[in-house]
Design a protein around this motif. Structure first.
Motif, PDB file in Angstrom:
ATOM      1  N   MET A  52      43.252  32.387  34.626  1.00 46.30           N
ATOM      2  CA  MET A  52      43.171  32.618  36.132  1.00 46.30           C
ATOM      3  C   MET A  52      42.122  31.442  36.639  1.00 46.30           C
ATOM      4  SD  MET A  52      43.972  36.413  37.357  1.00 46.30           S
ATOM      5  CE  MET A  52      42.717  37.108  36.358  1.00 46.30           C
ATOM      6  N   GLY A  53      40.962  31.493  36.072  1.00 46.52           N
ATOM      7  CA  GLY A  53      39.940  30.444  36.327  1.00 46.52           C
ATOM      8  C   GLY A  53      40.646  28.861  36.651  1.00 46.52           C
ATOM      9  N   ALA A  54      41.416  28.623  35.732  1.00 50.31           N
ATOM     10  CA  ALA A  54      41.874  27.265  35.528  1.00 50.31           C
ATOM     11  C   ALA A  54      42.932  27.277  36.792  1.00 50.31           C
ATOM     12  CB  ALA A  54      42.550  26.910  34.294  1.00 50.31           C
ATOM     13  N   LEU A  77      34.010  32.943  41.405  1.00 54.27           N
ATOM     14  CA  LEU A  77      33.768  34.213  42.328  1.00 54.27           C
ATOM     15  C   LEU A  77      35.006  35.118  42.400  1.00 54.27           C
ATOM     16  CD1 LEU A  77      31.666  32.890  45.319  1.00 54.27           C
ATOM     17  CD2 LEU A  77      31.171  35.003  43.434  1.00 54.27           C
ATOM     18  N   LEU A  78      36.342  34.378  42.509  1.00 54.91           N
ATOM     19  CA  LEU A  78      37.647  35.054  42.846  1.00 54.91           C
ATOM     20  C   LEU A  78      37.835  35.766  41.485  1.00 54.91           C
ATOM     21  CD1 LEU A  78      39.820  31.986  44.329  1.00 54.91           C
ATOM     22  CD2 LEU A  78      39.256  34.383  45.489  1.00 54.91           C
ATOM     23  N   VAL A  81      35.820  39.035  41.289  1.00 53.13           N
ATOM     24  CA  VAL A  81      36.314  40.156  42.368  1.00 53.13           C
ATOM     25  C   VAL A  81      37.174  40.885  41.639  1.00 53.13           C
ATOM     26  CG1 VAL A  81      37.226  40.426  44.489  1.00 53.13           C
ATOM     27  CG2 VAL A  81      35.322  38.950  44.465  1.00 53.13           C
ATOM     28  N   ILE A  82      38.234  39.929  40.997  1.00 50.97           N
ATOM     29  CA  ILE A  82      39.621  40.609  40.505  1.00 50.97           C
ATOM     30  C   ILE A  82      38.768  41.502  39.344  1.00 50.97           C
ATOM     31  CG2 ILE A  82      41.576  40.192  39.081  1.00 50.97           C
ATOM     32  CD1 ILE A  82      42.020  37.817  40.738  1.00 50.97           C
ATOM     33  N   ALA A  83      37.860  41.147  38.448  1.00 53.35           N
ATOM     34  CA  ALA A  83      37.359  41.840  37.429  1.00 53.35           C
ATOM     35  C   ALA A  83      36.755  43.261  37.988  1.00 53.35           C
ATOM     36  CB  ALA A  83      36.394  40.956  36.700  1.00 53.35           C
ATOM     37  N   ILE A  84      36.033  43.183  39.254  1.00 52.20           N
ATOM     38  CA  ILE A  84      35.565  44.395  39.733  1.00 52.20           C
ATOM     39  C   ILE A  84      36.567  45.381  39.900  1.00 52.20           C
ATOM     40  CG2 ILE A  84      34.282  45.020  41.867  1.00 52.20           C
ATOM     41  CD1 ILE A  84      32.558  42.685  41.688  1.00 52.20           C
ATOM     42  N   LEU A 210      34.916  30.301  34.629  1.00 53.86           N
ATOM     43  CA  LEU A 210      34.132  29.117  34.669  1.00 53.86           C
ATOM     44  C   LEU A 210      34.690  28.028  33.551  1.00 53.86           C
ATOM     45  CD1 LEU A 210      31.810  27.282  36.064  1.00 53.86           C
ATOM     46  CD2 LEU A 210      30.254  28.399  34.578  1.00 53.86           C
ATOM     47  N   SER A 211      34.988  28.896  32.543  1.00 49.13           N
ATOM     48  CA  SER A 211      35.439  27.779  31.321  1.00 49.13           C
ATOM     49  C   SER A 211      36.953  27.262  31.702  1.00 49.13           C
ATOM     50  CB  SER A 211      35.585  28.684  29.935  1.00 49.13           C
ATOM     51  OG  SER A 211      34.558  29.327  29.654  1.00 49.13           O
ATOM     52  N   GLY A 212      37.467  28.211  32.507  1.00 48.20           N
ATOM     53  CA  GLY A 212      38.943  27.704  32.867  1.00 48.20           C
ATOM     54  C   GLY A 212      38.778  26.697  33.900  1.00 48.20           C
ATOM     55  N   VAL A 213      37.771  26.602  34.567  1.00 53.95           N
ATOM     56  CA  VAL A 213      37.510  25.569  35.677  1.00 53.95           C
ATOM     57  C   VAL A 213      37.327  24.357  34.902  1.00 53.95           C
ATOM     58  CG1 VAL A 213      36.361  24.732  37.582  1.00 53.95           C
ATOM     59  CG2 VAL A 213      36.575  27.079  37.544  1.00 53.95           C
ATOM     60  N   LEU A 214      36.379  24.340  33.804  1.00 50.22           N
ATOM     61  CA  LEU A 214      36.187  23.081  33.202  1.00 50.22           C
ATOM     62  C   LEU A 214      37.187  22.671  32.382  1.00 50.22           C
ATOM     63  CD1 LEU A 214      32.549  24.349  31.977  1.00 50.22           C
ATOM     64  CD2 LEU A 214      32.882  22.529  33.533  1.00 50.22           C
TER      65      LEU A 214
END
Lengths: 292, 234
Positions: A52-54, A77-78, A81-84, A210-214
């Motif tokens: 989902m990050g990616a 951040l998104l 929020v889903i994890a919360i 964050l790993s997904g974004v990277l």
């Protein structure tokens, strides 16, 4: 110069490439390890958070024109929020139950989350461009390395050891470690332990995102990208020692490097090398290298 | 009579199907030291945990400074000034003395400052960087009390503070509790050691099989310790 018949330059190149993969292993296993340590939940959905990050990075760019750098903050951040929501609505009901329930629930979550993304976007990979500032290659002495991959390596080292410092060397981290050991007693100190647990789940999931974004500019963004990596990451966490932060970080980088070296010496075994190490470590230590 | 700081009425507590506490009623007024005496397994620790909502399922009424707490989560109960020292001290082995000390956030005004901590607990400063696991039983007990005082608690639930300590250390702990009482703190003390409890207690409740069997005042026990002792001996 050659080492066991392999030119040194080629060997060092593979070490560097292995370290890049190790960066992802380290960040993902760190998040998984934090969640396991605090919630005692084996979070099979961690790979879906990475995916989902990616995907959110790609979606922010594709639909809203938001670039890579803001996405480094926005996508985690998104996902946080889903994890919360997931922790508050689903996961918290399982804390007093056997591990298998957590594993089954989070496995079910993977199927749902991946199914939703497959339904909308199919399994074809979405390309995501490397940010302009990080295009090209950099000479690191023994090889030319894509600049973006160097950035990934540097960013993950900073994030991993920053997180380690936060947990092992700050008052917040001391509170977190105490709450893992004695949540009932820590609650009597006036600390909202359930909220702390929720935020920990969100933080661990945000690390995966964050790993997904990277990863987005390196690997094709598709709904299945988390499934392929999460099995390896579980092995890394087991080798490092379940619940050991430093074990997960160092394990990630070392095993990524080992995988890279296996590609040079015996490519056929590169996909199973980490699992062979896991079997040996478990047979010898039972609780992983840095486990208690 | 001064105000009731701890007011428990008709408290029942359950572990699964087991009915541990049965219609327990007791109170402690401001500045009082009230001892709850009983044998092992009588329900003393369960009562303290029930007051904080960290143990069994419970029914009944628990008022702290007039606030009904049975529906409050533990972290909100702590903000009423209540603090708990468990029997096993609750010192975190992986944390240093300093980290253990600053673990509870300062919840209220009036907590002990660094100078007062040094004066009241002189040994702790010397052990500041020592890991919790390396402390003696007495040091752990001192630290367990010091950290909740630093956070501003003025209603203390002490679970067998003399348990497993050498006589000289027990004497120090007794002197400490007397000093806390002199500062106006309200203390609910769970004990099996009557000679320790009678140094500072104003009143006594005796609990057996989860039921309060009797209540005595200070004069009754000083006149004839046997009235309580017979409930404690096997």
């Amino acid at each position: 110069m050659e080492i066991f018949g392999v030119p040194l330059n080629l060997l060092l190149s593979q070490v560097m490439l292995g370290l890049i993969n190790g960066s992802f292993y380290a960040m993902l296993s760190l998040g998984l390890c934090i969640i396991f340590g605090m919630l005692d939940i084996v979070n099979f959905a961690h790979g879906a958070m990475y995916m989902m990050g990616a995907f959110f990075t790609w979606m922010l760019g594709h639909y809203l024109g938001i670039g890579y750098w803001p996405s480094l903050i926005l996508a985690p951040l998104l996902v946080g929020v889903i994890a919360i929501v997931i922790e508050r609505v689903l996961v918290r009901h399982l804390y007093d139950l056997h591990h298998i329930y957590g594993l089954l629930l989070t496995f079910g979550l993977v199927l749902v989350i991946v199914g939703i993304f497959r339904g909308f976007y199919s399994v074809s990979g979405k390309p995501y461009p490397i940010p302009e500032a990080l295009t090209g290659v950099t000479n690191i002495g023994f090889m030319y390395m894509p600049t973006y991959r160097l950035w990934v390596l540097g960013a993950s080292i900073v994030v991993c050891f920053g997180t380690w410092l936060l947990i092992e060397r700050t008052r917040l981290g001391a509170t977190l470690r105490a709450a893992i050991e004695r949540p009932d007693l820590v609650a009597t100190f006036g600390i909202n332990v359930p909220r702390m647990i929720t935020l920990t789940f969100a933080f661990g999931s945000a690390l995966a995102a964050l790993s997904g974004v990277l990863a987005a500019p390196i690997y094709p963004v598709n709904p299945l990208m988390g499934e392929s990596i999460i099995v390896v990451v579980f092995a890394v966490v087991v080798i490092g020692g379940l619940g050991s932060i430093i074990g997960s970080i160092i394990g990630g980088f070392v095993l990524g490097t080992l995988e890279g070296l296996t590609k040079v010496y015996y490519p056929e075994a590169s996909h199973i090398s980490i699992f062979i190490v896991m079997m040996i470590v478990l047979l010898v230590t039972r609780s992983g290298i840095a486990g208690k | 009579m001064s105000e009731k700081v701890i007011d428990i009425s008709n408290l029942n507590a359950f572990y699964g199907e087991l009915h541990i506490l049965q219609n327990v009623s007791l109170h402690a007024c401001k500045g009082e030291v009230v001892s709850l005496l009983g044998r092992n397994g009588a329900g003393k620790t369960t009562l303290l945990k029930s007051v904080f909502g960290i143990g069994p399922r419970r029914k009944g009424s628990i008022r702290i400074n007039g606030t009904e707490t049975t529906r409050l989560p533990p972290h909100k109960i702590a903000k009423l000034g209540l603090a708990y020292c468990p029997e096993e001290r609750g010192i975190f082995a992986d944390l240093t003395v300093a980290e253990n000390m600053y673990l509870p956030p300062a919840l209220r005004q009036g907590g002990l400052g660094p100078d007062e901590i040094d004066q009241m607990f002189p040994n702790l400063r010397e052990r500041w960087k020592t890991g919790g696991a390396k402390l003696s039983g007495g040091e752990q007990q001192m630290l367990s009390i010091a950290r909740i005082l630093r956070a501003g608690a003025d209603i203390l639930l002490l679970d067998e503070p003399s348990e497993g300590l050498a006589p000289a250390i027990i004497k120090q702990i007794a002197q400490l509790v007397v000093r806390l009482k002199a500062r106006g703190m309200t203390i609910l003390l769970v004990e099996q050691n009557l000679s320790f409890a009678k140094v500072m207690s104003d009143r006594y409740y005796v609990i057996d099989s989860g039921i309060i069997r009797n209540e005595f005042d200070r004069a009754q026990v000083l006149d004839d310790p046997g009235v309580v002792q017979r409930y404690l001996s096997l």
